[in-house]
Design a protein around this motif. Structure first.
Motif, PDB file in Angstrom:
ATOM      1  N   UNK A   1       0.811  -1.229   0.000  1.00 48.95           N
ATOM      2  CA  UNK A   1       0.000   0.000   0.000  1.00 48.95           C
ATOM      3  C   UNK A   1       0.843   1.277   0.000  1.00 48.95           C
ATOM      4  N   UNK A   2       1.909   1.287   0.796  1.00 47.97           N
ATOM      5  CA  UNK A   2       2.778   2.468   0.838  1.00 47.97           C
ATOM      6  C   UNK A   2       3.436   2.709  -0.507  1.00 47.97           C
ATOM      7  N   UNK A   3       3.905   1.637  -1.145  1.00 47.16           N
ATOM      8  CA  UNK A   3       4.530   1.768  -2.458  1.00 47.16           C
ATOM      9  C   UNK A   3       3.550   2.335  -3.476  1.00 47.16           C
ATOM     10  N   UNK A   4       2.326   1.856  -3.465  1.00 47.80           N
ATOM     11  CA  UNK A   4       1.337   2.328  -4.441  1.00 47.80           C
ATOM     12  C   UNK A   4       1.025   3.808  -4.238  1.00 47.80           C
ATOM     13  N   UNK A   5       0.954   4.238  -2.973  1.00 49.54           N
ATOM     14  CA  UNK A   5       0.672   5.652  -2.693  1.00 49.54           C
ATOM     15  C   UNK A   5       1.759   6.541  -3.288  1.00 49.54           C
TER      16      UNK A   5
END
Length: 418
Positions: free
Chosen positions: A296-300
């Protein structure tokens, strides 16, 4: 009398302190050694005419370290898995220190262009060893609750050493001369080598060496290729596209700050992205640790990069340009910690060195081929199509990330412990 639980807590605290000491030793070493990589940039272009070096040769000298590192990345990763982290890390530091000292020799010896070329090639080989070992050390001394933050911290040390060298090189050479600037950089590089030798222990190979690992082995596992592809996309748009065309874009758009021309203004806006990247590197890694999930952090932050390039395509004022630079810088930095932590989560410890080598190869390919692709296209298609394409590339990388992680773990958003 101390109880067993208290003894266990004490051992855990000592272990955490030991991990932090190792991480900070790596950060200190990579930060100081990075001076030598940046100090040459504000000096060498101006020395071209003085030393009789052609502009083409100056460009070749400045790029030589990237191409030698591209060749050395994979063997460096294999070497780490074969002999461990400590020796390659210290040797890489010493090679870079000697390469920095060679700048001083180049200023007083015949055929300075040859000496500068040797220095830059050596610098690339040394940096391949340092990059492969630095991230492997962070993976080795971390667990799922600290790997993201530690990867972000080490990446920050690598990142900020270079621009600091650029600043020091420009200021010291102006005040005290070129040889003094190179000598200062050499002194810091030597200090980095000493710190590495005294403070960085072996973390990767215990007992007998892994003789079955060949230095030329390359990790082509799905996790390494998935993470490396995302790294390729991020470096392509950030180093290969944004840094390569920004000065041309500012010149055409007639956007200026503080009375500087396009060249001076581009340096300021690049600095904005570097600061944003530095802040987001640690915070994104720490967030992925707390959430116990990297994806999730990477996608953000991949989406943030995309939004930044979309804003570039619509820029009509300086405030919008600043926001675009903040988003692009934060996106680039914010992917670094969680991306390397994800690699550490998915790759067996014994293969981490080669996996980091694969990741570095793909990142260098992205940064190297970006200008080759974007600069000619800007001449024919203009800036807006290039910026829109650069906005699409991180989103495509995000899709490939989800597909690769799903194939490897059976989940789109796996938790760290899985």
């Amino acid at each position: 009398m101390e109880t067993e639980p208290s003894n266990g807590l004490a051992r855990a605290i000592d272990r955490v302190r030991g991990q932090r000491a190792v991480v900070w030793a790596v950060i200190t070493s990579t930060f100081f050694i990075g001076f030598g990589g940046g100090v040459v940039y504000p000096i060498l272009p101006n020395l071209g005419a003085v030393l009789g070096i052609s502009p083409w040769l100056v460009g070749a000298i400045l790029s030589a370290n990237r191409f030698s590192r591209l060749v050395a990345n994979a063997p460096a990763g294999g070497l780490v898995d074969r002999v461990g982290t400590r020796t390659p890390f210290v040797v890489g530091m010493v090679v870079q220190a000697v390469a920095t000292g060679t700048y001083v020799v180049a200023m007083v010896a015949p055929f300075p262009e040859a000496w500068f070329m040797v220095a830059r090639v050596g610098w690339g080989v040394g940096s391949a060893l340092v990059f492969a070992t630095a991230y492997t050390i962070a993976a080795d001394v971390s667990d799922g609750g600290s790997r993201g933050a530690n990867m972000g911290l080490i990446r920050g040390g690598v990142l900020f050493g270079f621009p600091t060298g650029v600043v020091i090189g420009g200021i010291v050479s102006e005040v005290a001369g070129t040889v003094t600037a190179f000598s200062v950089a050499t002194a810091f590089a030597a200090l980095a080598s000493v710190v590495a030798y005294w403070a960085v222990p072996e973390t990767h190979v215990e007992g007998e060496r892994s003789q079955s690992v060949k230095p030329w082995d390359v990790n082509t596992s799905l996790p390494a290729l998935t993470v490396g592809t995302v790294n390729f996309a991020v470096f392509f748009v950030y180093i290969g596209a944004f840094f390569a065309v920004l000065v041309l874009f500012l010149d055409q758009a007639q956007l200026r700050v503080f009375g500087f021309d396009a060249q001076g203004s581009s340096g300021i806006f690049m600095g904005i992205t570097v600061v944003a990247a530095g802040v987001s590197m640690y915070t994104s890694g720490a967030i992925s640790d707390r959430r116990q999930s990297r994806v999730p952090t990477l996608l953000v932050f991949l989406v943030a990069t995309s939004l930044g390039f979309l804003l570039l395509a619509a820029v009509e004022s300086l405030p919008v340009l600043v926001v675009a630079c903040l988003l692009i810088g934060a996106g680039q930095g914010g992917t670094s910690g969680p991306l390397m932590a994800l690699l550490g989560d998915l790759v067996p410890d014994a293969e981490m060195g080669r996996a980091v080598g694969t990741n570095n190869v793909l990142g260098d390919l992205g940064g190297g081929f970006g200008p080759i692709v974007t600069l000619p296209l800007v001449e024919t298609a203009g800036f807006d199509p290039i910026f829109v394409a650069c906005a699409a590339l991180p989103l495509l990388a995000g899709g490939l990330l989800l597909a690769g992680v799903r194939r490897e773990t059976g989940q789109f958003v796996p938790r760290v412990e899985s």
